[in-house]
Design a protein around this motif. Structure first.
Motif, PDB file in Angstrom:
ATOM      1  N   THR A 150     -12.398   0.170   6.139  1.00 32.10           N
ATOM      2  CA  THR A 150     -12.770  -0.790   7.169  1.00 32.10           C
ATOM      3  C   THR A 150     -11.863  -0.672   8.381  1.00 32.10           C
ATOM      4  N   GLN A 151     -12.469  -0.665   9.564  1.00 34.35           N
ATOM      5  CA  GLN A 151     -11.661  -0.620  10.785  1.00 34.35           C
ATOM      6  C   GLN A 151     -11.062  -1.996  11.046  1.00 34.35           C
TER       7      GLN A 151
ATOM      8  N   ALA B 190     -14.935 -12.998  17.364  1.00 39.82           N
ATOM      9  CA  ALA B 190     -14.517 -12.039  16.343  1.00 39.82           C
ATOM     10  C   ALA B 190     -13.348 -12.582  15.531  1.00 39.82           C
ATOM     11  N   VAL B 191     -12.457 -13.318  16.193  1.00 44.27           N
ATOM     12  CA  VAL B 191     -11.267 -13.879  15.549  1.00 44.27           C
ATOM     13  C   VAL B 191     -11.093 -15.314  16.025  1.00 44.27           C
TER      14      VAL B 191
ATOM     15  N   PHE C 191      -7.939  -7.557   9.496  1.00 49.40           N
ATOM     16  CA  PHE C 191      -9.231  -6.952   9.197  1.00 49.40           C
ATOM     17  C   PHE C 191     -10.362  -7.975   9.320  1.00 49.40           C
ATOM     18  N   PRO C 192     -11.595  -7.513   9.567  1.00 43.22           N
ATOM     19  CA  PRO C 192     -12.733  -8.435   9.655  1.00 43.22           C
ATOM     20  C   PRO C 192     -12.904  -9.233   8.363  1.00 43.22           C
TER      21      PRO C 192
ATOM     22  N   GLY D 239     -17.977 -13.790   7.932  1.00 45.97           N
ATOM     23  CA  GLY D 239     -17.501 -12.432   8.150  1.00 45.97           C
ATOM     24  C   GLY D 239     -16.563 -12.271   9.321  1.00 45.97           C
ATOM     25  N   ARG D 240     -16.095 -13.405   9.881  1.00 45.91           N
ATOM     26  CA  ARG D 240     -15.148 -13.335  10.986  1.00 45.91           C
ATOM     27  C   ARG D 240     -13.736 -13.570  10.459  1.00 45.91           C
ATOM     28  N   SER D 241     -12.749 -13.328  11.321  1.00 48.68           N
ATOM     29  CA  SER D 241     -11.354 -13.386  10.894  1.00 48.68           C
ATOM     30  C   SER D 241     -10.698 -14.679  11.364  1.00 48.68           C
TER      31      SER D 241
END
Length: 236
Positions: A2-3, A166-167, A29-30, A197-199
């Motif tokens: 995972t990126q 995203a975060v 990570f995500p 699925g977000r951080s």
């Protein structure tokens, strides 16, 4: 593999002779929830502010990887560009909410979208969806003074999530709440970030709050002294 969504390398930050951050290296990570703990003055809030582009570190990089675009190195951006990245890709929840008391719940929650150019009607539609998800049906038109502390924090979570960041960064989001309300608010925060699925990066003094995150980081004297991902032997 995972990126990572965010990679910080060699972060330092000083205030006069005080070293607030000292060569911090951190990868996020995500879908990961990370709690940052440490004594007062340890640098944990400064770290969160550098990771999110609120502050620019003296040295180091913070690479943010969003979608299929090239990574963004936050410290190299202008203040205006960093503000745009925060508005469009990051969410924030603070201890006191930092909402606008003259606005209603739905107006507060809709604000990030409206600042991004989304029409008022569309922004408020999305805000109502998030407020409903967070158990605030029927309270859309209430102002902050008409809500409990826990309800205000759920409005803050709706505001943080409305642009689907995203975060999400949360600084002591339950610090002003009683224990039962704290559990409710934290559950809502986790469900709407990691559950989607977000951080989540969360600064806290509360060990019970930290224990509900997947990963625990300790900061002391500006240095990252422990990371549970290392001790667990995480292999991504």
């Amino acid at each position: 593999m995972t990126q990572p969504i965010l990679v910080a390398q060699g972060l330092t930050k000083s205030y006069g002779t005080t070293r607030a951050l000292d060569d911090i290296i951190l990868t996020l990570f995500p879908g990961e929830s990370v709690a940052i703990m440490g004594p007062s003055g340890s640098g944990k809030t400064t770290l969160m502010h550098c990771l999110s582009g609120i502050l620019v570190p003296d040295t180091g990089s913070v690479q943010l990887n969003i979608g299929d675009s090239d990574s963004i190195d936050l410290p190299t951006l202008s203040e205006e560009h960093r503000a745009r990245v925060r508005r469009d890709h990051l969410g924030f929840v603070f201890q006191e909410g930092l909402l606008l008391p003259e606005l209603t719940a739905q107006e507060n929650a809709a604000l990030p979208l409206m600042l991004s150019g989304v029409s008022r009607s569309t922004a408020q539609h999305h805000a109502r969806q998030w407020l409903s998800t967070l158990g605030l049906d029927g309270m859309f038109e209430r102002r902050l003074g008409e809500l409990s502390g826990g309800q205000v924090q759920r409005v803050a979570i709706a505001r943080a999530q409305v642009a689907e960041p995203a975060v999400v960064f949360a600084d002591e989001p339950t610090g002003a709440l009683d224990s039962e309300t704290s559990k409710t608010v934290l559950t809502a925060l986790l469900n709407t970030t990691v559950g989607q699925g977000r951080s989540l990066v969360l600064v806290t003094h509360d060990e019970d709050v930290a224990a509900r995150c997947q990963r625990l980081i300790h900061v002391r004297d500006g240095r990252l002294v422990s990371d549970s991902a290392d001790t667990a032997g995480v292999n991504r």
